[in-house]
Write an enzyme that holds these catalytic residues in place. Structure first.
Site, mmCIF file in Angstrom:
data_model
loop_
_atom_site.group_PDB
_atom_site.id
_atom_site.type_symbol
_atom_site.label_atom_id
_atom_site.label_comp_id
_atom_site.label_asym_id
_atom_site.label_seq_id
_atom_site.Cartn_x
_atom_site.Cartn_y
_atom_site.Cartn_z
ATOM 1 N N ASP A 59 1.144 -0.341 20.790
ATOM 2 C CA ASP A 59 1.774 0.334 19.666
ATOM 3 C C ASP A 59 0.843 0.292 18.456
ATOM 4 O O ASP A 59 -0.225 -0.334 18.470
ATOM 5 C CB ASP A 59 3.112 -0.326 19.326
ATOM 6 N N HIS A 72 6.127 3.429 16.555
ATOM 7 C CA HIS A 72 7.059 4.274 17.302
ATOM 8 C C HIS A 72 8.331 4.587 16.519
ATOM 9 O O HIS A 72 9.115 5.419 16.953
ATOM 10 C CB HIS A 72 7.415 3.592 18.629
ATOM 11 N N SER A 81 13.030 -2.629 15.345
ATOM 12 C CA SER A 81 11.577 -2.472 15.412
ATOM 13 C C SER A 81 11.004 -2.383 14.010
ATOM 14 O O SER A 81 11.565 -1.723 13.127
ATOM 15 C CB SER A 81 11.226 -1.223 16.214
#
Length: 1512
Positions: free
Chosen positions: A556, A524, A621
């Site tokens: 994900d 993402h 992330s």
């Protein structure tokens, strides 16, 4: 034009001249200053005037009509309806000449700015080259040092080889001497020769050998010749049927007499036997049977014990001689009835004499006492008469030991007679004992290693065994440690991550990492983007998104990116071998995505899902999650509240390994090591060649630096050029060529362009340089065109001269307003003579010398005096610059003699320039006058080094106008205000202005004795003349009865304190809510109570009563503070101490502080004391300390007392202890003593973690009562003697007696109280001596070692080794404060044993409530901090009541509002982890003080929002 000024009597005195700011931008030739002043008065407060002042060049048509130019646009300021109107105009009402002048001035300013930029760039390049030169110089020095070391090693190896050769030859000689006929090799040779001699003798003399007839038939007879070959002198067999005696005799008679032949034949036949008898004789059947029967009979008689024991004895024997003796003794022992198993052990490990003595006893003729005595006498005689490698004392000790073992063995033999061991048990026992003996002997063996440099190292194999066992146990219990909650340390992976940014869908950012040949991040983060921007170590590049990897049962994906070429050096992660619940670490960037941060915590792994307690934020992330080995375990994808959610990728890449073509960190490290080792192995010739190349490169770089410096100076000199072909000379109208067309012409060649790129210029900087060159070329081109047909050249030259002078003044003023830092970085051209000296070495020396106009010769003379011809040593630099109106002289690398420079630090000399135009018949003459005036004290200080000549001396008689100006009041200099923000240096604490001041840190030793003060010291102020004040009065006021009254000295000092301090500044604060503490007040009883600590108890002679524990404590202190070894006694004038403290008696009668005394009398008394022989006694001055204490102590007059001596004695102690004290302060993180430590920036956490590591889980807090006063004199003097031991031999030899005298004065003090009583105290460590805390630390260290040695002796019956003690006990100490952690298996700590030990042995006071045991550091305290661990880090909680009480009842007044603000901030720092209400209260008070400061215009430093958290 203005008139020349009044000259006659009654003339009006001229008005004071004030230069207006902004004058540099005006170009009107007349009345500029007055016009500008009137314009400011009329329009100064309007927006139109501010915008006009923002123009590059301003033209004043009148007071109400102004023109300005900014860039290429003209602006006009006029008055409309009484209001100023400022607007741009396309066609101003200006002549072409006026436009040209304004354009020329604008261009000149632009060129000046570009020149400054170019100069800065060149100077930066010069600094880089200097750094490169310094690096090459360091590399050259390291290489030379390496060569020297290799030479030393080669010489050492050569010498060692020679020694080994000589030793080998000596050993060979000794071996030849030891070879005797009794040697084994000689014995073998002797046996061989005997055998050969027997054979030869037998062959010569013959033998009785004969034939034996076998009773078998034979078809044929033998002849005589055959018979002779077979039977004469030979043992053989002959068939009976083949033997015929008569025929043989007849055949023999042909050669000799018949009767003789018959006799010979008869003698050759020994007898007759059967065929079976022949076979038995040939195969020796009878002998074999006899041997077997003998062996069987022997085995039956002696069993298998004897041969087995004999066999092992022979195996364990040390040499052949011992083997023979052992075998014989074993046989005798069997015959004597001794047990063979213990006898085998005695034969193996005891001397042979012991075994022989046991056999003699076994015969039954001698009793045990007699054989023991004879055994001992024999061993002693052997030790004395027979030489050996051991000392005679050691050999005698061994004789006694084995003489004791002999009766024990004999008694064991007798006891074993009542038991019977079977054969199998004897065999097994013997094998086990022998195996254990071999192993023990191997483990306890010593290995000797000779290094190449000749040093010999010895170690025992048992130490390696211990290390191996420790390593195995560490690996075995590693998982257990994780379960117990000990967070491990992780390898640093800060360089392994990159920042990834994309601009798709509003943009996003995350973290990436390299695994194999790709970069990975969370899916993402990149989304649908095809290109991502990657940043690593300030380097940014674009990377393609190659695709996404689906993660099983996960929402994900894992994005895969290619590695850009500039990122090939990005380190690679290695996959973890397994995934299981353990401590992990996540590596990411902070909130601003600038700095690398980490999160550590326990991870729960469920399949491929990973959860960890990380409170992450946006931008993390894709962060890698690593295990304790630094290997890649998983990837962070997001967080839910405070739980990080990640995915384990070890199984994802298990089938398809990611690391294929790249090298790991370890491989790269190994390759680097191999290359380095290969470079080290190159020959001496190659190293010499490399050194020559480096020297050539160094010389080339130095030449480049000199060239750049020369270029810099030439560029600065060009500013003074006065020619019409420059910007300043341009004032003519343009011709018919287009400027736009000219600006497109080529200015730089390709070679020049590439050279600028190589030198580090960016494209934008090169473009600016090209544009400025083009602008300059354009103006020059215009000048060349206008020169044709120009007749009025004289007036043009005069006008050019005027404009040039004006521009020079503006440039000089702008450069002077840059601040002090500018002179240290650039050599600026001045109109007046100016000198600048900088020398950097052991200390920094900087001086600036300025001369008024007309004294250039004197400036050059001073320059030649200061700059010598001597070169500076390596590591020191210097620069000297002389700036004159017509030249610049620069010299670097020479020693500067600063004694010719006299510094006046309290004066500021400013220059004001005045230009007057005097009208005379011969024409206009421009005169310059410069006056030197003393600036006000509030102006910044400038160093002035050569007294300025008086202005009257430089004025000429034909300049009456200037003389008149001299008598007017000096004009106030207009200086550019410093607009930079104030900043505070973190190192030295000095406040300076950012971007204006060039800050140089001051020395931290701010309390060095001041120079000056050469007035002789009167006798009544000397430290050893205090007796003249004492009166023989036996007046006892506060001194207890058990202390003598030596006399009385009348002094006027405070005896009782009954009032508290009232601070008006604290009235602006809210009263804090605190109780239990107050500031001190006291009565006379406080002095009497202070003597109680000396009488608590008396110490025993612990050196005599506890010698082993004393030696153990001494060894522990030596191991801990061994870094003090090799310190020196420094000169007393180099010592540093607080000079604002009381100078004690008798100096306090005339001076309030030591500083005042030194300024008056200097340090002669100090030096005489250190160099002389002292025998008197100083007087110690006592006073009570004003501090915050518990109300109970104040009510009981339990106040601490300070005892200090004359500052001469204090500094004498500082000369002895300063170097040792500094070494202790530098080692607080790794050692016990914490003098100079800080709890901030993780300091407390590091120290607590250190002492509680390695299994030290039990925490002990102990606090002595009245520690200083109860220290035994014997122990204190022992520590002082230990400090003397750490001094060098030279210092001890020179100052040993003086140090002994000083140490004696510390515990034998003549003391003066504020009541005037003089008494004698003979115990305790005075709190005012120079090294009170350091000495207390040493006493604390010694007592702690004694205490744990005593506890260990009580628990285990032995005293531990220092190694075991230091491995199991670690602590922090500051004076009498101690926080200790120990291993529970080391001692079973009993507090009552400790209390009794200190009272009975040392006479020291430890209360039961002051000994506290904890299972963890939580709740324990050190230096006023109670330890807590709120966020995984140890921090300190303080007693807020005690700290806040200082705002309620202070001990002294605060000087100003800034001090109050600083005190509140300090209290908030201390209380940050304590009571939240106290922190909130302090925050409100800080806010109140800041609001008051803003209202009063007081500027306070800014404190960031995270300051209080980050400082911990």
């Amino acid at each position: 034009m203005a008139s020349a000024g009044p000259t006659g009597a009654g003339a009006r005195p001229p008005k004071a001249f004030t230069a207006q700011a902004g004058l540099a931008k005006l170009v009107n030739p007349a009345g500029l200053n007055s016009i500008l002043a009137r314009g400011k008065e009329k329009f100064g407060g309007t927006q139109a005037w501010k915008e006009l002042m923002g123009c590059d060049v301003i033209f004043a048509r009148s007071i109400s009509h102004w023109y300005g130019i900014k860039g290429t646009t003209y602006y006009e300021l006029t008055v409309a309806l009484g209001q100023p109107l400022y607007k741009p105009v396309t066609d101003p009402e200006l002549t072409e000449e006026e436009k040209a002048v304004m354009t020329a001035v604008q261009s000149r300013f632009a060129q000046s700015n570009s020149s400054v930029v170019l100069t800065r760039t060149l100077l930066n390049k010069t600094c880089e080259l200097k750094d490169r030169i310094r690096e090459l110089t360091d590399e050259l020095g390291q290489t030379e040092v390496h060569l020297a070391r290799e030479k030393v090693k080669a010489a050492a190896l050569k010498l060692e080889n020679r020694k080994l050769f000589v030793e080998n030859q000596e050993l060979k000689d000794q071996l030849e001497k030891e070879r005797t006929k009794h040697g084994w090799k000689g014995l073998k040779t002797l046996c061989l020769w005997i055998f050969l001699a027997t054979l030869i003798g037998g062959y010569i003399t013959g033998s009785n050998a004969a034939c034996t007839l076998v009773d078998v038939p034979s078809p044929m007879k033998v002849g005589y010749d055959t018979f002779k070959q077979m039977c004469i002198h030979k043992d053989s067999y002959l068939p009976d049927g083949a033997f015929d005696k008569e025929s043989l005799a007849l055949e023999c008679s042909k050669q000799m007499d018949y009767m003789d032949c018959k006799e010979v034949i008869t003698d050759s036949i020994s007898g007759k036997t059967s065929f079976a008898g022949m076979l038995r004789d040939v195969f020796r059947v009878d002998e074999i049977v006899t041997a077997i029967r003998t062996v069987v009979r022997f085995a039956m008689d002696f069993s298998l014990a004897y041969p087995i024991c004999v066999m092992f004895v022979l195996i364990l024997t040390r040499n052949k001689k011992h083997a023979i003796i052992s075998a014989c003794c074993a046989l005798v022992a069997k015959c004597c009835g001794l047990r063979l198993l213990p006898f085998t052990l005695v034969l193996t490990y005891a001397p042979s004499e012991t075994a022989i003595a046991g056999c003699i006893y076994g015969l039954g003729y001698i009793s045990i006492p007699l054989v023991t005595f004879l055994h001992w006498v024999g061993l002693v005689l052997k030790a004395i008469l027979v030489p050996d490698d051991c000392y005679i004392g050691t050999r005698v000790s061994h004789a006694l030991a084995w003489s004791i073992m002999l009766p024990m063995w004999i008694i064991t033999q007798e006891l074993m007679a009542f038991t019977e061991f079977p054969l199998e048990l004897q065999i097994v026992t013997t094998v086990v004992v022998c195996t254990a003996g071999f192993g023990f002997r191997y483990l306890t063996g010593t290995v000797t290693i000779t290094e190449p440099d000749g040093t010999v190292k010895k170690y025992k194999r048992i130490f390696n065994a211990k290390s191996a066992i420790g390593t195995i146990s560490t690996v075995f219990f590693e998982k257990a440690k994780a379960i117990r909650g000990v967070i491990p340390s992780f390898p640093s992976k800060a360089d392994n991550i990159v920042k990834i940014e994309v601009d798709v869908d509003g943009g996003s950012a995350g973290v990436g990492f390299r695994l194999g040949n790709y970069i990975y991040t969370a899916g993402h983060v990149v989304g649908e983007a095809k290109i991502a921007k990657i940043t690593w170590k300030g380097l940014t590049s674009q990377a393609k998104v190659l695709g996404h990897i689906e993660l099983p049962l996960f929402t994900d994906t894992l994005a895969r990116l290619e590695i850009p070429k500039p990122f090939q050096q990005l380190p690679v992660f290695r996959l973890a071998k397994s995934s299981e619940n353990d401590y992990v670490q996540m590596v990411c960037f902070d909130n601003q995505l600038q700095n690398v941060v980490t999160f550590s915590g326990w991870a729960n792994i469920d399949g491929d899902y990973l959860n960890a307690p990380f409170e992450t934020y946006a931008g993390t992330s894709g962060s890698p999650i690593i295990n304790r080995d630094g290997r890649m375990l998983g990837v962070h994808f997001g967080s839910n509240a405070v739980v990080s959610q990640g995915f384990v990728i070890t199984r994802l890449f298990a089938t398809e390994p990611a690391v294929k073509q790249c090298k790991s960190d370890e491989d790269l490290a190994d390759e680097i090591v191999r290359k380095v080792m290969g470079g080290i192995r190159i020959s001496f010739a190659s190293l010499t060649s490399e050194l020559e190349k480096q020297r050539d490169e160094l010389n080339a770089l130095k030449q480049m630096v000199n060239d750049l410096i020369d270029t810099d100076l030439v560029a600065l000199e060009k500013k003074k050029g006065k020619t019409k072909r420059t910007v300043r000379g341009q004032k003519h109208k343009t011709k018919a060529i287009s400027k736009a067309a000219f600006m497109k012409t080529k200015v730089l060649t390709e070679e020049e362009y590439r050279r600028l790129e190589e030198e580090g210029f960016t494209k934008d900087e090169i473009k600016d340089i090209v544009d400025n060159l083009r602008e300059q070329a354009w103006l020059d081109y215009q000048n060349q065109l206008d020169e044709e047909g120009d007749d009025d050249w004289y007036e043009q030259m005069e006008e050019d001269q005027r404009i040039n002078d004006q521009i020079d003044q503006n440039i000089e003023r702008d450069l002077e307003d840059r601040g002090e830092w500018y002179g240290q970085r650039k050599i600026t051209f001045k109109q007046r003579a100016m000198l600048r000296f900088i020398q950097l070495g052991r200390q920094q020396q900087v001086a600036t010398v300025s001369f008024p106009d007309g004294y250039e010769d004197r400036a050059e003379e001073l320059y030649n005096k200061v700059v010598t011809t001597e070169d500076l040593p390596e590591g020191e630099t210097s620069e000297a610059a002389l700036s004159l109106p017509n030249k610049i002289v620069h010299q670097a690398g020479k020693r500067l003699n600063f004694k010719h420079v006299k510094i006046h630090p309290d004066k500021t000399f400013m220059k004001s320039g005045v230009t007057q135009i005097e009208e005379k018949p011969e024409g206009d003459i421009i005169l310059k006058a410069k006056t030197t005036t003393l600036a006000p004290k509030e102006e910044p200080v400038i160093q002035q080094v050569e007294q300025q000549p008086q202005v009257e001396q430089q004025q000429q008689p034909q300049q009456p106008v200037v003389e008149e100006k001299k008598r007017t009041p000096p004009p106030k200099p207009q200086r550019k205000p410093k607009t930079g923000a104030k900043a505070k240096c973190l190192d030295c604490g000095e406040t300076f202005v950012e971007r204006q001041d060039f800050h140089v840190c001051k020395s931290k030793k701010l309390n060095e004795p001041p120079s000056g003060g050469y007035t002789p010291v009167p006798d009544h102020l000397r430290w050893n003349n205090w007796q003249i004040y004492m009166e023989p009065l036996d007046l006892r006021i506060t001194v207890p009865e058990n202390y003598p009254i030596l006399g009385h000295i009348a002094i006027d000092k405070l005896v009782e304190r009954k009032k508290k301090v009232n601070d008006p500044l604290l009235k602006m604060l809210e009263q804090p809510k605190c109780e239990g503490f107050t500031s001190t007040t006291w009565t006379r009883k406080a002095y009497t109570k202070s003597f109680e600590k000396f009488d608590y108890g008396d110490a025993v002679d612990f050196v005599q009563d506890y010698p082993e524990l004393t030696a153990f404590a001494d060894a522990a202190v030596l191991a801990e503070v061994g870094y003090m070894e090799g310190t020196h006694v420094i000169p007393i004038q180099e010592t540093s101490k607080n000079m604002d403290s009381t100078p004690a008696f008798p100096k306090m009668l005339d001076f309030d502080s030591e500083r005042d005394y030194l300024e008056a009398h200097g340090m002669k008394e100090y030096i005489d004391t250190q160099l002389g022989v002292q025998s008197g006694k100083p007087l110690w001055w006592c006073f009570l300390k004003n501090e915050i204490l518990k109300e109970k102590k104040v009510s009981e007059d339990d106040i601490r007392i300070i005892t200090c001596s004359d500052p001469v004695i204090t500094r004498l102690g500082a000369s002895f202890d300063s170097e040792q004290n500094e070494r202790m302060k530098e080692r607080t993180e790794t050692h016990h003593a914490q003098v100079g430590w800080t709890p901030f920036f993780g300091g407390l956490d590091k120290r607590v973690r250190r002492i509680t590591s390695c299994g030290r889980t039990q925490v002990l807090e102990l606090d002595w009562t009245r520690f200083d006063g109860t220290i035994p004199v014997q122990l204190f003097q022992r520590m002082r003697e230990l400090r003397k031991f750490f001094l060098t031999r030279r210092s001890r030899r020179r100052y040993g007696k003086l140090l002994d005298w000083y140490n004696a004065q510390l515990t034998d003090r003549i003391t003066l109280l504020p009541t005037g009583e003089v008494t004698h105290v003979k115990k305790g460590n005075p709190s005012g001596q120079f090294s009170t805390t350091v000495d207390n630390n040493l006493v604390n260290e010694w007592l702690t070692a004694f205490e744990f040695g005593y506890q260990h002796l009580e628990n285990h019956g032995i005293i531990p080794t220092v190694r075991d003690y230091r491995a199991n006990v670690d602590f922090l100490c500051y004076g009498d404060d101690r926080l200790l952690a120990f291993n529970p298996s080391f001692v079973n700590y009993d507090p009552q044993v400790t209390i009794d030990m200190y009272k009975n042995i040392f006479g020291m006071w430890v209360k039961p409530e002051n000994i506290k045991l904890f299972d963890s550091p939580t709740g324990s305290s050190f230096c006023g901090f109670t330890l807590v661990k709120p966020h995984g880090q140890w921090v300190g909680v303080v007693n807020v009541n005690k700290l806040l009480q200082s705002l309620k009842t202070p001990t002294r007044r605060l000087p100003d509002l800034e001090s109050l603000w600083g005190k509140l901030v300090s209290l908030k720092i201390m209380c940050y982890h304590s009571d939240p209400e106290a922190v909130s209260y302090l925050s409100n008070q800080i806010r109140r003080v800041e609001e008051y400061a803003r209202a009063e215009g007081i500027e306070l430093p800014e404190v960031g929002p995270d300051f209080y958290r980050k400082i911990w």
